[in-house]
Design an enzyme around this catalytic site. Sequence first.
Site, mmCIF file in Angstrom:
data_model
loop_
_atom_site.group_PDB
_atom_site.id
_atom_site.type_symbol
_atom_site.label_atom_id
_atom_site.label_comp_id
_atom_site.label_asym_id
_atom_site.label_seq_id
_atom_site.Cartn_x
_atom_site.Cartn_y
_atom_site.Cartn_z
ATOM 1 N N GLY A 44 0.787 -1.224 0.000
ATOM 2 C CA GLY A 44 0.000 0.000 0.000
ATOM 3 C C GLY A 44 0.818 1.272 0.000
ATOM 4 O O GLY A 44 0.271 2.361 0.124
ATOM 5 N N HIS A 45 2.129 1.168 -0.136
ATOM 6 C CA HIS A 45 2.974 2.353 0.021
ATOM 7 C C HIS A 45 4.068 2.371 -1.042
ATOM 8 O O HIS A 45 5.204 2.057 -0.740
ATOM 9 C CB HIS A 45 3.603 2.343 1.412
ATOM 10 C CG HIS A 45 3.989 3.683 1.904
ATOM 11 N ND1 HIS A 45 5.224 4.227 1.683
ATOM 12 C CD2 HIS A 45 3.315 4.605 2.603
ATOM 13 C CE1 HIS A 45 5.292 5.414 2.252
ATOM 14 N NE2 HIS A 45 4.155 5.668 2.816
ATOM 15 N N TYR A 46 3.943 2.686 -2.128
ATOM 16 C CA TYR A 46 2.832 3.056 -2.978
ATOM 17 C C TYR A 46 2.799 2.089 -4.138
ATOM 18 O O TYR A 46 3.841 1.846 -4.731
ATOM 19 C CB TYR A 46 2.994 4.485 -3.503
ATOM 20 C CG TYR A 46 2.982 5.525 -2.423
ATOM 21 C CD1 TYR A 46 1.770 5.987 -1.910
ATOM 22 C CD2 TYR A 46 4.163 6.028 -1.910
ATOM 23 C CE1 TYR A 46 1.745 6.955 -0.922
ATOM 24 C CE2 TYR A 46 4.138 6.997 -0.905
ATOM 25 C CZ TYR A 46 2.939 7.442 -0.416
ATOM 26 O OH TYR A 46 2.930 8.381 0.567
ATOM 27 N N ILE A 51 7.896 2.793 -1.788
ATOM 28 C CA ILE A 51 8.839 3.516 -0.925
ATOM 29 C C ILE A 51 8.637 2.985 0.491
ATOM 30 O O ILE A 51 7.503 2.855 0.956
ATOM 31 C CB ILE A 51 8.583 5.036 -0.957
ATOM 32 C CG1 ILE A 51 8.801 5.589 -2.360
ATOM 33 C CG2 ILE A 51 9.488 5.755 0.042
ATOM 34 C CD1 ILE A 51 8.436 7.052 -2.507
#
Length: 137
Positions: A44-46, A51
């Site tokens: 979920g990041h990203y 990252i």
Amino acid sequence: MTVTTTREFCTPVDGTPEVTDPGTGEGPARTVVLVEPSEKVFAGHYPGFPIFPGVCIIEYVHHSALATLPEPGDDWMLAAIESTRFLSPVFPGNTITTELTWSKVKDSDALRCKAVASSERGKSAQIKLRFERRGNR
């Protein structure tokens, strides 16, 4: 009856930093950890441009600090994140090397850890943590 407990952490990171230098001399302690591409936070990041989140860098520094405490024991706890400065991103497959410098907090039995986390591109973060003995808060 003897009850054995283990310390378990709820943590957003999957890896465990390895102590490469415990810092028993004049220099800083050092740890290293590979940020695996399979880290669960990357989902979920990203998506499409992963990252490693800053909170996860702080968590690796926290684990590194616990592993290199100058006064070992289970009675130390993280009391404060005194400051954090993020300098460059960490990506999947990067290695985080952390240098930790310990000092006593003035007029206290608390310990301060100044940490510099770096990847292959240079410094990623500068973080100050304060540790206190349980029950001293």
